[in-house]
Write a protein that holds these residues in place. Sequence first.
Motif, PDB file in Angstrom:
ATOM      1  N   GLU B 150      70.757  22.742 -70.296  1.00  0.00           N
ATOM      2  CA  GLU B 150      70.126  23.160 -71.571  1.00  0.00           C
ATOM      3  C   GLU B 150      69.806  22.215 -72.361  1.00  0.00           C
ATOM      4  O   GLU B 150      68.801  22.330 -73.240  1.00  0.00           O
ATOM      5  CB  GLU B 150      71.154  24.115 -72.041  1.00  0.00           C
ATOM      6  N   THR B 151      70.614  21.062 -72.514  1.00  0.00           N
ATOM      7  CA  THR B 151      70.176  20.156 -73.370  1.00  0.00           C
ATOM      8  C   THR B 151      68.832  19.329 -72.940  1.00  0.00           C
ATOM      9  O   THR B 151      67.971  19.164 -73.886  1.00  0.00           O
ATOM     10  CB  THR B 151      71.250  18.795 -73.504  1.00  0.00           C
ATOM     11  N   VAL B 152      68.655  19.180 -71.792  1.00  0.00           N
ATOM     12  CA  VAL B 152      67.269  18.521 -71.353  1.00  0.00           C
ATOM     13  C   VAL B 152      66.112  19.688 -71.773  1.00  0.00           C
ATOM     14  O   VAL B 152      65.138  19.296 -72.061  1.00  0.00           O
ATOM     15  CB  VAL B 152      67.621  18.028 -69.786  1.00  0.00           C
ATOM     16  N   VAL B 153      66.534  20.795 -71.187  1.00  0.00           N
ATOM     17  CA  VAL B 153      65.505  21.778 -71.277  1.00  0.00           C
ATOM     18  C   VAL B 153      65.009  21.998 -72.923  1.00  0.00           C
ATOM     19  O   VAL B 153      63.903  22.003 -73.090  1.00  0.00           O
ATOM     20  CB  VAL B 153      66.022  23.060 -70.873  1.00  0.00           C
ATOM     21  N   ALA B 154      66.033  21.900 -73.606  1.00  0.00           N
ATOM     22  CA  ALA B 154      65.688  22.072 -75.313  1.00  0.00           C
ATOM     23  C   ALA B 154      64.770  20.804 -75.655  1.00  0.00           C
ATOM     24  O   ALA B 154      63.822  21.034 -76.373  1.00  0.00           O
ATOM     25  CB  ALA B 154      67.091  22.146 -76.044  1.00  0.00           C
ATOM     26  N   GLU B 155      64.973  19.472 -75.253  1.00  0.00           N
ATOM     27  CA  GLU B 155      64.194  18.615 -75.480  1.00  0.00           C
ATOM     28  C   GLU B 155      62.913  18.717 -75.041  1.00  0.00           C
ATOM     29  O   GLU B 155      61.626  18.476 -75.639  1.00  0.00           O
ATOM     30  CB  GLU B 155      65.005  17.370 -74.887  1.00  0.00           C
ATOM     31  N   LEU B 156      62.645  19.175 -73.861  1.00  0.00           N
ATOM     32  CA  LEU B 156      61.365  19.412 -73.242  1.00  0.00           C
ATOM     33  C   LEU B 156      60.432  20.591 -73.961  1.00  0.00           C
ATOM     34  O   LEU B 156      59.255  20.489 -74.376  1.00  0.00           O
ATOM     35  CB  LEU B 156      61.529  19.858 -71.658  1.00  0.00           C
ATOM     36  N   VAL B 157      61.083  21.719 -74.117  1.00  0.00           N
ATOM     37  CA  VAL B 157      60.603  22.674 -74.803  1.00  0.00           C
ATOM     38  C   VAL B 157      60.294  22.673 -76.456  1.00  0.00           C
ATOM     39  O   VAL B 157      59.131  22.773 -76.776  1.00  0.00           O
ATOM     40  CB  VAL B 157      61.195  24.062 -74.707  1.00  0.00           C
ATOM     41  N   GLY B 158      61.406  22.324 -77.069  1.00  0.00           N
ATOM     42  CA  GLY B 158      61.235  21.920 -78.159  1.00  0.00           C
ATOM     43  C   GLY B 158      61.002  23.147 -79.401  1.00  0.00           C
ATOM     44  O   GLY B 158      60.422  23.047 -80.329  1.00  0.00           O
ATOM     45  N   GLY B 159      61.064  24.336 -78.700  1.00  0.00           N
ATOM     46  CA  GLY B 159      60.693  25.436 -79.437  1.00  0.00           C
ATOM     47  C   GLY B 159      62.092  26.048 -80.187  1.00  0.00           C
ATOM     48  O   GLY B 159      62.698  25.477 -80.460  1.00  0.00           O
ATOM     49  N   THR B 160      62.016  27.495 -80.244  1.00  0.00           N
ATOM     50  CA  THR B 160      63.129  28.023 -80.866  1.00  0.00           C
ATOM     51  C   THR B 160      64.155  27.957 -79.881  1.00  0.00           C
ATOM     52  O   THR B 160      64.015  27.642 -78.842  1.00  0.00           O
ATOM     53  CB  THR B 160      62.798  29.373 -81.248  1.00  0.00           C
ATOM     54  N   ALA B 161      65.476  28.340 -80.215  1.00  0.00           N
ATOM     55  CA  ALA B 161      66.607  28.510 -79.449  1.00  0.00           C
ATOM     56  C   ALA B 161      66.606  29.517 -78.393  1.00  0.00           C
ATOM     57  O   ALA B 161      66.999  29.237 -77.359  1.00  0.00           O
ATOM     58  CB  ALA B 161      67.908  28.704 -80.317  1.00  0.00           C
ATOM     59  N   LYS B 162      65.812  30.584 -78.639  1.00  0.00           N
ATOM     60  CA  LYS B 162      65.646  31.601 -77.698  1.00  0.00           C
ATOM     61  C   LYS B 162      64.871  31.173 -76.636  1.00  0.00           C
ATOM     62  O   LYS B 162      64.975  31.324 -75.521  1.00  0.00           O
ATOM     63  CB  LYS B 162      64.981  33.091 -78.418  1.00  0.00           C
ATOM     64  N   GLU B 163      63.719  30.400 -77.149  1.00  0.00           N
ATOM     65  CA  GLU B 163      62.650  29.884 -76.112  1.00  0.00           C
ATOM     66  C   GLU B 163      63.489  28.883 -75.066  1.00  0.00           C
ATOM     67  O   GLU B 163      63.120  28.703 -73.946  1.00  0.00           O
ATOM     68  CB  GLU B 163      61.483  29.188 -76.662  1.00  0.00           C
ATOM     69  N   ALA B 164      64.418  28.065 -75.692  1.00  0.00           N
ATOM     70  CA  ALA B 164      65.061  27.303 -74.804  1.00  0.00           C
ATOM     71  C   ALA B 164      66.091  27.806 -73.834  1.00  0.00           C
ATOM     72  O   ALA B 164      66.062  27.287 -72.819  1.00  0.00           O
ATOM     73  CB  ALA B 164      65.839  25.881 -75.750  1.00  0.00           C
ATOM     74  N   LYS B 165      66.722  28.918 -74.190  1.00  0.00           N
ATOM     75  CA  LYS B 165      67.654  29.341 -73.388  1.00  0.00           C
ATOM     76  C   LYS B 165      66.792  30.144 -72.381  1.00  0.00           C
ATOM     77  O   LYS B 165      67.093  30.012 -71.036  1.00  0.00           O
ATOM     78  CB  LYS B 165      68.300  30.678 -74.222  1.00  0.00           C
ATOM     79  N   THR B 166      65.478  30.726 -72.560  1.00  0.00           N
ATOM     80  CA  THR B 166      64.669  31.286 -71.543  1.00  0.00           C
ATOM     81  C   THR B 166      64.437  30.098 -70.473  1.00  0.00           C
ATOM     82  O   THR B 166      64.473  30.504 -69.093  1.00  0.00           O
ATOM     83  CB  THR B 166      63.454  31.782 -72.283  1.00  0.00           C
ATOM     84  N   ALA B 167      63.903  29.213 -71.062  1.00  0.00           N
ATOM     85  CA  ALA B 167      63.547  27.934 -70.184  1.00  0.00           C
ATOM     86  C   ALA B 167      64.531  27.217 -69.426  1.00  0.00           C
ATOM     87  O   ALA B 167      64.397  26.948 -68.223  1.00  0.00           O
ATOM     88  CB  ALA B 167      62.877  26.914 -70.728  1.00  0.00           C
ATOM     89  N   ALA B 168      65.826  27.541 -69.917  1.00  0.00           N
ATOM     90  CA  ALA B 168      66.894  27.171 -69.057  1.00  0.00           C
ATOM     91  C   ALA B 168      67.242  27.939 -67.992  1.00  0.00           C
ATOM     92  O   ALA B 168      67.754  27.441 -66.855  1.00  0.00           O
ATOM     93  CB  ALA B 168      67.991  26.720 -70.174  1.00  0.00           C
ATOM     94  N   ALA B 169      67.199  29.165 -68.383  1.00  0.00           N
ATOM     95  CA  ALA B 169      67.277  30.054 -67.595  1.00  0.00           C
ATOM     96  C   ALA B 169      66.423  30.042 -66.149  1.00  0.00           C
ATOM     97  O   ALA B 169      66.886  30.316 -65.010  1.00  0.00           O
ATOM     98  CB  ALA B 169      67.538  31.598 -67.814  1.00  0.00           C
ATOM     99  N   ALA B 170      65.121  29.884 -66.557  1.00  0.00           N
ATOM    100  CA  ALA B 170      64.087  29.626 -65.469  1.00  0.00           C
ATOM    101  C   ALA B 170      64.595  28.311 -64.797  1.00  0.00           C
ATOM    102  O   ALA B 170      64.501  28.597 -63.371  1.00  0.00           O
ATOM    103  CB  ALA B 170      62.668  29.435 -66.326  1.00  0.00           C
ATOM    104  N   ALA B 171      64.745  27.398 -65.167  1.00  0.00           N
ATOM    105  CA  ALA B 171      65.197  26.033 -64.622  1.00  0.00           C
ATOM    106  C   ALA B 171      66.283  26.175 -63.474  1.00  0.00           C
ATOM    107  O   ALA B 171      66.239  25.896 -62.433  1.00  0.00           O
ATOM    108  CB  ALA B 171      65.392  24.895 -65.472  1.00  0.00           C
TER     109      ALA B 171
END
Lengths: 218, 218
Positions: B150-171
């Motif tokens: 999640e930490t890396v994904v959050a850095e990549l997405v840079g959007g809201t926390a919800k978007e980061a969570k979605t992207a992390a689930a995807a990865a």
Amino acid sequence: MKKQGSSGKRSAGLTRSKPEPGYHHGELQEALIAASEAILAEQGAEGFTLREAARRAGVSPAAPSHHFGNAQGLLTEVAIRGYDALAEALRAAASGKQGAREKLRAQGLAYVDFALRHPGRFQMMFANKRLVADDARLKQASRAAGHAFETVVAELVGGTAKEAKTAAAAAWSTVHGFAKLALEEKFGSVRNEGGRREIMMTLDQVLNYLWPASGARR
Amino acid sequence: MKKQGSSGKRSAGLTRSKPEPGYHHGELQEALIAASEAILAEQGAEGFTLREAARRAGVSPAAPSHHFGNAQGLLTEVAIRGYDALAEALRAAASGKQGAREKLRAQGLAYVDFALRHPGRFQMMFANKRLVADDARLKQASRAAGHAFETVVAELVGGTAKEAKTAAAAAWSTVHGFAKLALEEKFGSVRNEGGRREIMMTLDQVLNYLWPASGARR
DNA sequence: CGCTCAATCTGAACAGTGTTAAGATTGGTA
DNA sequence: TACCAATCTTAACACTGTTCAGATTGAGCG
């Protein structure tokens, strides 16, 4: 030892709707498969035992061997039917939509929906070590299910065959991984209807993130 | 009942490097965990039995219960260490790269590499029914591993926390699904080094497809 | 119709599993 | 040193999958 006339163990109506012969069951293959699927539905993949399946079919523990060889043989037959059902669900999901992206989205949702509705069967389908992994019919059924994905993905990507294969592997991996993680409760509880609906919404967001609508890029 | 002097079953050197006491093992917990990991490495998740672990540790089948309660307890400890190792591998992979996308790619490769190198351990980590699924330390270790993503994904997405969570689930879903499918031989043989390298190349393409380099869109 | 025979199923056994209870052994500590 | 709680063993129980010899039977053939 004595005979039991006509009834006995085989009397709960769970095994046969027709009259009920004595020594010879008549439809034991089907009865065993049905019993196995029932166990998987009730207890999950870990709950399956060959003896319990025989018990539910109303026969001795040794009876299944004459039809399936061993437990792996029986479970292989169950897995084949599972793949058939999955392939059918994927085809049905795609046929209801138009546009490659919508079809793929519908298939992804159908894939996870199948896994959450039939957890035991789904887990068993992918438990290679409990199946006859090199069974020709099993491999065929598995490939057929995968093919339902590839056709839609090829339509979506429209590139070379290699690109299509990559995209299909990506799509399959994503929904399969999501289903597996969901079943292991990594995305919250999956045992009640509410939890499952929430998980399906999360999946929807994941699919939208990875395959954004044309026009919406990231 | 007689005693056996000092040695006996516990003599193969597999269990202890130190001298060797008699009745009391001294480091039985560690010996059992090590034995379990060895079994998982040699025979896979299905090959594990509590008795075999006890045998390798040189103790009776009842001994483990005093330390772990039951088989689930022992396997839970093994799974915790597995998650720790996985989290460490993910952190190490990310630390070697710069740029969020490169970090995520490296983590994805590290995740599947871990699964292919330790199939038994990996499968067991996600076999909830064989573990004490609600064990606090297990859940914590699992979350810590997910957090490395999640930490890396959050850095990549840079959007809201919800978007980061979605992207992390995807990865996570993608690499987990890919690993699972690969282990079930859906992408070809995984038992030889060559097959594994080919699978890792396929994964590389999948990751490039889903997370294209900035500038290369689809 | 009566016989035979191959298919089907049972019974009993075997080796293996996880778990439990009761008792033996021991190292640390009071 | 004497005790005691932790540690480990022995023995048993209820399971499991699989095998093999034998009982039972339906279907086809004379």
